[in-house]
Write an enzyme that holds these catalytic residues in place. Structure first.
Site, short mmCIF file in Angstrom:
data_model
loop_
_atom_site.label_atom_id
_atom_site.label_comp_id
_atom_site.label_asym_id
_atom_site.label_seq_id
_atom_site.Cartn_x
_atom_site.Cartn_y
_atom_site.Cartn_z
N GLU A 25 0.83 -1.19 0.00
CA GLU A 25 0.00 0.00 0.00
C GLU A 25 0.88 1.25 0.00
O GLU A 25 1.75 1.41 0.85
CB GLU A 25 -0.88 -0.05 1.26
CG GLU A 25 -1.38 1.26 1.75
CD GLU A 25 -1.98 1.14 3.15
OE1 GLU A 25 -1.77 0.11 3.82
OE2 GLU A 25 -2.63 2.10 3.56
N ASP A 53 -3.53 -0.63 10.36
CA ASP A 53 -4.58 0.24 10.89
C ASP A 53 -5.86 0.04 10.08
O ASP A 53 -5.93 -0.83 9.22
CB ASP A 53 -4.13 1.71 10.86
CG ASP A 53 -3.80 2.16 9.44
OD1 ASP A 53 -4.09 1.41 8.49
OD2 ASP A 53 -3.24 3.27 9.28
N ASP A 95 -7.42 1.85 7.80
CA ASP A 95 -7.27 2.05 6.36
C ASP A 95 -6.57 0.87 5.72
O ASP A 95 -6.98 0.39 4.66
CB ASP A 95 -6.44 3.30 6.07
CG ASP A 95 -7.32 4.54 6.06
OD1 ASP A 95 -8.56 4.37 6.14
OD2 ASP A 95 -6.78 5.66 6.00
N ASP A 110 -0.64 -1.32 6.01
CA ASP A 110 -0.48 -0.82 7.37
C ASP A 110 -1.40 -1.56 8.33
O ASP A 110 -2.46 -2.04 7.94
CB ASP A 110 -0.85 0.68 7.43
CG ASP A 110 0.19 1.54 6.73
OD1 ASP A 110 1.32 1.04 6.54
OD2 ASP A 110 -0.13 2.68 6.37
#
Ligand code: 0RA
Length: 653
Positions: free
Chosen positions: A443, A518, A520, A516
């Site tokens: 990403e 998280d 998102d 990541d």
């Protein structure tokens, strides 16, 4: 087959030809092969492997025996309990495993069934007993791989009991009391000498039990997890129709009522349910004797052939395509937006294919084809409004397929060595052998940069993708294929998509998604997984899809540093390093915060990293998850995310 039908079928089969002829059971019909040492010596030969997957097969095997008893028409309820120590109890209300003396073995039939390999394979042959494959290996295999196992049989007004350790009987079968119920209760604890991990996953077991309940209409299956106090009660009187409703949850149906067909012909029981929705994805699950035939087979071919022909004829008849349009309809056009489950039950299935999940019996094709065709024609005649909507959707699909053809050609790989056509963003690896190569789909450009610098360029390729890739669940093929990020992924992976998918063309045998840790990141990961699942499903079936596990924290004191992957691990590391004094904790919010060397060491180096493999142990469950997460309707998604915060875990079996 519902339970009423099961009883009926039993009668039919008992009047049938010699091979299927019913006989009252007695112990002599049990075929004996050999003892259980072989199973403990080479467990994977019998249960596939000794990972979580093999572990869960133990439960499925025991439950399958009870389901067989339900199919034979004698059992209506099965309960599964996971205990605190990861022992599992499966109880049914069937006839109970026979306990009379086995004439040649000079032991109770129960003991023979429990302690001898394949002892159960042939008994009660008039029912749908599965030969070979992961299931149907016999409950003795479970016994062999259990630290202990205890069986109670309720039969003839008595409770019969026997205990085993690692497959060996501890004492004879004893009568321990009276009862007015019938059935079998098996309690076993997987042997830690065999299984590195014996923790059962409630969601995984539940998913299989739910599937079994859908597939065996009317059968009640309960599960209770004493560790978490979670429980479910599955009972679907609508059978496959309810299964399809479940799969279509979160989607907008094209017609409110599920089309349901259930017929029997020449000892083949054929059941199917279909419902079109307004998406563009095809979603068909097929089963033979309750086994998910991931690789399809003759039953599925028969179904598809009939569907294509019936809809085609309808379109021709109603003149939906104008003469001169030059549009030729293809099978896939009739399946756009179709959710369907096909389940056949046959006496003697032949399984083929790499994973033994492809039905080979040639006679089944014609039977399923005929039943599907006849009943669908009838349905269309009685429901012209629905027939018209399906026909129109098919025509639209054919037109968009034509429109997509050009875009698709652009994404098709030209030749194995034609690196000129590879996307510019791809940092390819230098080795040519795909079996040795892996690709990280990363990403964002900054993390992509670190990964490019940190990787071993010999066998690791890096493909950075921009944050928001297209949600393929909401877009038609031509739009999907005009999306740049998606085109880039298709070209880089080299396999082509859908019908054009070819595993031999894969440029990497590991596809690793690195995002990541998280919200998102997990959203992007889901988008990528959804795309791969809908367009390159075989990659999952081949076990080629992985999720990278970047650390959450670095805990450092002086020269010692430790990367940890959860809060619990962090606490442990803090303790080990002697509390807070001089200890530095760095939280990694994104991959970009790690330098290339750290990223290599913690997440990419095969020597030290952990990868989560995403498999389709339960394809139906995965499908349900993807459509809810990525589908149109907000409410089921919100509800689902609330209930399953860590959904990816469900896929990791
Ligand atoms: C063969 C014959 C009979 C019962 C069973 C098998 C049986 C096996 C299992 C395994 C788990 N639950 C089960 N329930 C039943 C009985 C035949 C008869 O009574 O005539």
């Amino acid at each position: 087959m519902d339970l009423e039908m099961a009883k009926e079928k039993k009668d039919i089969l008992q009047a049938g030809p010699a091979t299927l002829k019913g006989h009252h059971y007695d112990a002599a019909t049990i075929q004996v092969l050999k003892g259980l040492e072989a199973v403990r010596r080479r467990p994977s030969m019998y249960i596939g492997d000794t990972s979580t997957r093999g572990l869960h097969h133990l439960v499925y095997e025991v439950v399958d025996n009870s389901v067989d008893e339900a199919l034979a028409g004698y059992c209506t309820k099965i309960s599964v309990t996971i205990h605190l120590d990861n022992s599992v109890t499966v109880e049914d209300n069937g006839r109970g495993i026979p306990v009379d003396m086995h004439p040649t073995q000079k032991k109770s039939a129960l003991e023979v069934v429990m302690t001898m390999l394949h002892a159960g394979g042939k008994f009660d042959h008039q029912t749908y007993k599965v030969s070979g494959g992961l299931h149907g290996v016999g409950v003795s295999v479970v016994n062999a791989l259990s630290e202990f196992c205890e069986v109670e049989v309720y039969r003839d007004g008595k409770i019969h009991y026997q205990k085993y350790e690692r497959g060996n009987a501890k004492g004879e079968v004893k009568e321990t009391g009276k009862t007015n119920k019938t059935g079998t209760k098996t309690d076993f604890k997987p042997d830690q000498e065999i299984f590195p991990k014996i923790d059962f996953n409630f969601d995984v077991v539940s998913a299989r039990l739910r599937e079994l309940a859908f597939l065996n209409k009317g059968l009640e299956i309960t599960i209770l997890d004493e560790r978490s106090k979670k429980s479910h009660n599955f009972k679907y009187d609508g059978g496959l129709a309810e299964f399809v409703k479940y799969l279509n949850e979160g989607k907008e149906p094209l017609h409110p009522k599920v089309i349901y067909i259930h017929k029997e012909k020449e000892k083949v029981d054929v059941e199917m349910a279909l419902q079109y929705n307004d998406t563009y994805v095809e979603n068909i699950f097929s089963y033979v004797n309750n086994i998910n035939t991931i690789e399809g087979g003759t039953h599925l071919v028969g179904f598809k052939t009939a569907l294509t022909r019936t809809i085609n004829n309808y379109i021709q008849k109603t003149g939906l395509i104008k003469n001169g349009e030059g549009l030729s309809l293809q099978g896939e056009d009739t399946r756009e937006g179709l959710t369907a489950v096909l389940s056949v039950k046959i006496p003697d299935p032949q399984f083929e294919g790499q994973t033994k999940t492809k039905l080979g019996n040639s006679e089944v094709k014609g039977i399923v084809e005929q039943i599907t065709g006849e009943n669908l024609i009838g349905y269309f005649e009685e429901n012209p409004g629905i027939a018209r909507r399906i026909a129109e959707k098919t025509v639209l699909a054919a037109r968009s397929r034509e429109a997509a053809r050009k875009a698709k050609e652009l994404t098709r790989r030209k030749s194995a060595l034609d690196s000129a056509s590879l996307p510019g963003k791809l940092a390819d690896c230098s080795l040519d052998d795909p079996r040795l190569c892996e690709i990280f789909i990363v990403e964002g450009d900054s993390a992509g940069g670190s990964a490019k610098q940190g990787r071993d360029r010999k066998f690791q390729a890096i493909l950075p993708v921009k944050g928001k890739i297209l949600n393929v669940e909401k877009a038609r093929l031509d739009k999907v294929l005009s999306n740049e990020e998606i085109r880039t992924m298709i070209t880089a992976l080299g396999t082509g998509i859908k019908e054009d998918f070819s595993l031999e063309e894969a440029r990497y045998h590991k596809v690793i998604i690195m995002t990541d840790a998280d919200v998102d990141g997990s959203h992007i990961r889901t988008l990528i997984l959804t795309f791969l699942y809908r367009y390159m499903k075989e990659l999952f079936e081949q076990g080629m899809i992985y999720i990278a596990q970047p650390p959450l924290y670095r805990v450092k004191k002086g020269n010692t540093e430790k990367y940890v992957y959860s809060d619990a691990e962090k606490e442990q590391a803090l303790k080990q390093m002697g509390g807070g004094d001089g200890v530095n904790v760095q939280r990694y919010k994104g991959l970009g915060e790690m330098n290339p060397e750290q990223l290599w060491k913690t997440t990419m180096d095969p020597e030290t990293r952990t990868l989560l493999q995403v498999t389709l142990e339960d394809a139906a469950e995965a499908d349900h998850i993807f459509s809810i997460l990525m589908g149109e309707q907000v409410e089921p998604r919100r509800k689902f995310i609330e209930e399953n915060a860590k959904y990816v875990k469900n896929l990791d079996v």
